[in-house]
Design a protein around this motif. Structure first.
Motif, PDB file in Angstrom:
ATOM      1  N   GLN A 223      21.983  12.516 -28.519  1.00  9.59           N
ATOM      2  CA  GLN A 223      21.649  13.537 -27.526  1.00  9.59           C
ATOM      3  C   GLN A 223      21.985  13.061 -26.115  1.00  9.59           C
ATOM      4  OE1 GLN A 223      20.825  16.615 -28.386  1.00  9.59           O
ATOM      5  NE2 GLN A 223      20.982  15.910 -30.519  1.00  9.59           N
ATOM      6  N   LEU A 224      21.773  11.774 -25.881  1.00 14.41           N
ATOM      7  CA  LEU A 224      22.118  11.201 -24.580  1.00 14.41           C
ATOM      8  C   LEU A 224      23.623  11.272 -24.339  1.00 14.41           C
ATOM      9  CD1 LEU A 224      20.861   9.716 -22.105  1.00 14.41           C
ATOM     10  CD2 LEU A 224      21.409   7.579 -23.281  1.00 14.41           C
ATOM     11  N   GLU A 225      24.393  10.992 -25.368  1.00  9.54           N
ATOM     12  CA  GLU A 225      25.846  11.060 -25.240  1.00  9.54           C
ATOM     13  C   GLU A 225      26.321  12.510 -25.076  1.00  9.54           C
ATOM     14  OE1 GLU A 225      27.999   8.889 -24.753  1.00  9.54           O
ATOM     15  OE2 GLU A 225      27.093   6.984 -25.318  1.00  9.54           O
ATOM     16  N   LYS A 226      25.620  13.434 -25.728  1.00  4.55           N
ATOM     17  CA  LYS A 226      25.972  14.848 -25.551  1.00  4.55           C
ATOM     18  C   LYS A 226      25.777  15.271 -24.099  1.00  4.55           C
ATOM     19  CE  LYS A 226      25.231  16.734 -30.197  1.00  4.55           C
ATOM     20  NZ  LYS A 226      24.425  17.681 -31.016  1.00  4.55           N
ATOM     21  N   GLU A 227      24.750  14.738 -23.457  1.00 10.73           N
ATOM     22  CA  GLU A 227      24.522  15.038 -22.037  1.00 10.73           C
ATOM     23  C   GLU A 227      25.673  14.522 -21.187  1.00 10.73           C
ATOM     24  OE1 GLU A 227      22.206  16.731 -20.620  1.00 10.73           O
ATOM     25  OE2 GLU A 227      20.719  16.987 -22.199  1.00 10.73           O
ATOM     26  N   ARG A 228      26.243  13.410 -21.615  1.00 13.09           N
ATOM     27  CA  ARG A 228      27.289  12.783 -20.814  1.00 13.09           C
ATOM     28  C   ARG A 228      28.656  13.419 -21.037  1.00 13.09           C
ATOM     29  NH1 ARG A 228      30.950   8.319 -21.254  1.00 13.09           N
ATOM     30  NH2 ARG A 228      30.347   7.999 -23.439  1.00 13.09           N
ATOM     31  N   VAL A 229      29.055  13.618 -22.288  1.00 12.07           N
ATOM     32  CA  VAL A 229      30.425  14.057 -22.557  1.00 12.07           C
ATOM     33  C   VAL A 229      30.483  15.321 -23.414  1.00 12.07           C
ATOM     34  CG1 VAL A 229      31.385  11.734 -22.336  1.00 12.07           C
ATOM     35  CG2 VAL A 229      30.543  12.522 -24.567  1.00 12.07           C
ATOM     36  N   GLY A 230      29.323  15.937 -23.657  1.00 14.78           N
ATOM     37  CA  GLY A 230      29.303  17.106 -24.536  1.00 14.78           C
ATOM     38  C   GLY A 230      30.134  18.268 -24.032  1.00 14.78           C
ATOM     39  N   TYR A 231      30.338  18.376 -22.732  1.00 11.29           N
ATOM     40  CA  TYR A 231      31.101  19.505 -22.174  1.00 11.29           C
ATOM     41  C   TYR A 231      32.584  19.405 -22.491  1.00 11.29           C
ATOM     42  CZ  TYR A 231      32.668  16.308 -18.494  1.00 11.29           C
ATOM     43  OH  TYR A 231      33.238  15.269 -17.810  1.00 11.29           O
ATOM     44  N   ARG A 232      33.068  18.206 -22.809  1.00  6.69           N
ATOM     45  CA  ARG A 232      34.504  18.042 -23.072  1.00  6.69           C
ATOM     46  C   ARG A 232      34.791  17.382 -24.422  1.00  6.69           C
ATOM     47  NH1 ARG A 232      35.947  12.741 -22.289  1.00  6.69           N
ATOM     48  NH2 ARG A 232      34.548  11.442 -21.025  1.00  6.69           N
ATOM     49  N   CYS A 233      33.742  17.129 -25.190  1.00  5.76           N
ATOM     50  CA  CYS A 233      33.919  16.441 -26.468  1.00  5.76           C
ATOM     51  C   CYS A 233      33.146  17.175 -27.567  1.00  5.76           C
ATOM     52  CB  CYS A 233      33.444  14.990 -26.354  1.00  5.76           C
ATOM     53  SG  CYS A 233      33.642  14.026 -27.860  1.00  5.76           S
ATOM     54  N   GLU A 234      33.780  17.388 -28.670  1.00  4.51           N
ATOM     55  CA  GLU A 234      33.108  18.002 -29.820  1.00  4.51           C
ATOM     56  C   GLU A 234      32.296  16.930 -30.550  1.00  4.51           C
ATOM     57  OE1 GLU A 234      34.181  19.624 -34.274  1.00  4.51           O
ATOM     58  OE2 GLU A 234      35.780  19.552 -32.766  1.00  4.51           O
ATOM     59  N   ILE A 235      30.987  17.066 -30.483  1.00  3.82           N
ATOM     60  CA  ILE A 235      30.100  16.067 -31.083  1.00  3.82           C
ATOM     61  C   ILE A 235      29.342  16.708 -32.242  1.00  3.82           C
ATOM     62  CG2 ILE A 235      28.164  14.499 -30.720  1.00  3.82           C
ATOM     63  CD1 ILE A 235      28.993  14.351 -27.775  1.00  3.82           C
ATOM     64  N   THR A 236      29.473  16.121 -33.387  1.00  3.13           N
ATOM     65  CA  THR A 236      28.777  16.612 -34.585  1.00  3.13           C
ATOM     66  C   THR A 236      27.898  15.501 -35.142  1.00  3.13           C
ATOM     67  OG1 THR A 236      30.642  18.046 -35.144  1.00  3.13           O
ATOM     68  CG2 THR A 236      29.033  17.626 -36.878  1.00  3.13           C
ATOM     69  N   TYR A 237      26.624  15.803 -35.299  1.00  5.94           N
ATOM     70  CA  TYR A 237      25.704  14.834 -35.899  1.00  5.94           C
ATOM     71  C   TYR A 237      24.900  15.552 -36.968  1.00  5.94           C
ATOM     72  CZ  TYR A 237      21.729  11.686 -36.494  1.00  5.94           C
ATOM     73  OH  TYR A 237      20.759  10.882 -37.034  1.00  5.94           O
ATOM     74  N   ASP A 238      25.062  15.099 -38.189  1.00  7.32           N
ATOM     75  CA  ASP A 238      24.380  15.758 -39.297  1.00  7.32           C
ATOM     76  C   ASP A 238      23.829  14.689 -40.232  1.00  7.32           C
ATOM     77  OD1 ASP A 238      23.446  17.740 -40.965  1.00  7.32           O
ATOM     78  OD2 ASP A 238      25.311  17.854 -42.120  1.00  7.32           O
ATOM     79  N   PHE A 239      22.649  14.929 -40.744  1.00  6.64           N
ATOM     80  CA  PHE A 239      22.076  13.985 -41.703  1.00  6.64           C
ATOM     81  C   PHE A 239      21.323  14.745 -42.792  1.00  6.64           C
ATOM     82  CE2 PHE A 239      18.910  14.530 -38.410  1.00  6.64           C
ATOM     83  CZ  PHE A 239      17.712  14.652 -39.104  1.00  6.64           C
TER      84      PHE A 239
END
Length: 346
Positions: A223-239
């Protein structure tokens, strides 16, 4: 209970008592002590056992070192056979003395022979030396095992000591990047970083944590990384976990793979992606991390401590009981990791 039993096994005096009790019991059963009708006969029986015990101790302290220390098995066998012969003759001559004529021990016809005494001396020697040798090798094995565990623990602590500052360094780099672009969100992010640091410190002295705790930690970091680069990076986290609270895992074991994906997969302005999938089925943990490799990437400060230390920790904790496959091509970097987790209650 197990700890007390281990302490008894490790104690040389208790081992000696066990050897005497075992060999004396075999000796009494062999000679039918139930037929003894007087206290004097029992004392004579104890005397004969002590002669046999002295012979075994002589072999133990004077002849066995020839076998174990000087590595001369032929010499040991010859001297042992000679000692058995001498003590059997001595024992036979003792039984022929007048003072033992009223003793029921060794008075039967089949017992009044050199062959019987030879078998008695040799049999008692085996009954005494066998458990002594077993205990000796048990102590040696236990000592080596304890030394190995201590060495591994020292290595793990050393690796943790390197990994924790490494994680702190990367996290503050992330916080710094966010503060430059979104200064108004910095206070909330500092709180999230504080929570990450708290988990890191609290789990530092633990060998294992629950899988649920580790996943919450990973989720906070993502979630911290999504705050940083989420606007320009597709981030998928699933468990997908069949039972989170049932399993335990070494803390901070998976984060290095995830950190590495964000560090190297998002170091460009162009569109990128990081995909993290964690599944646990019947205790088998499967971590699958894929990140894009930018064609034009900025310089990234990398000490390579994170991945290196994580692999060393895996080797120390799981030995060969894990699978790690890392693929690096021109477009993607893939980490595929599998390990069988232990349960809290088995």
């Amino acid at each position: 209970m197990n700890k007390k039993f281990d302490n008894i096994l490790d104690n040389k005096w208790w081992q000696e008592v066990a050897v005497v009790a075992f060999s004396f019991t075999i000796y009494t059963l062999k000679n039918d002590w139930m037929l003894f009708s007087s206290f004097t006969s029992i004392l004579m029986g104890v005397f004969f056992y002590l002669v046999l015990y002295m012979h075994a101790q002589f072999n133990r302290f004077f002849l066995l070192p020839i076998l174990f220390k000087t590595q001369r098995p032929v010499t040991y066998i010859i001297l042992t056979l000679f000692g058995v012969f001498v003590f059997s003759v001595v024992l036979y001559e003792i039984t022929m003395l007048d003072m033992f004529s009223n003793c029921h021990l060794y008075q039967n016809s089949h017992q009044r022979s050199y062959a019987y005494q030879l078998a008695s001396v040799l049999g008692t020697l085996v009954c005494i030396l066998s458990p002594i040798i077993v205990f000796k090798f048990y102590r040696i094995h236990r000592k080596k095992t304890n030394e190995t565990l201590l060495f591994n623990e020292m290595q793990l602590n050393s690796l943790k000591g390197q990994l924790n500052p490494h994680f702190l360094f990367n996290t503050f780099n992330t916080l710094y990047g966010i503060s430059l672009e979104f200064p108004e969100r910095t206070p909330d992010l500092i709180m999230k970083v504080s929570q990450l640091m708290r988990y890191q410190l609290e789990s530092n002295n633990k060998k294992c944590v629950s899988l649920e705790e580790e996943l919450e930690f990973i989720n906070s970091y993502v979630q911290l990384e999504k705050e940083r680069v989420g606007y320009r990076c597709e981030i998928t986290y699933d468990f997908k976990i069949d039972n989170e609270n049932a399993y335990k895992v070494s803390p901070m074991l998976l984060i290095a793979f995830i950190e590495n994906a964000f560090k190297h997969g998002t170091c460009a302005i162009e569109k990128c992606f990081v995909r993290i999938i964690i599944t646990v089925e019947n205790g088998l943990l499967h971590l699958h991390v894929v990140n894009s490799i930018p064609t034009k990437k900025t310089d990234v400060v990398s000490t390579k401590i994170g991945l290196k230390n994580t692999i060393e920790r895996l080797n120390l904790i799981y030995g060969k009981n894990y699978k790690l496959d890392i693929q690096d091509d021109k477009n993607t970097y893939i980490v595929d990791f599998k390990v069988q987790l232990k349960k809290f209650v088995e």
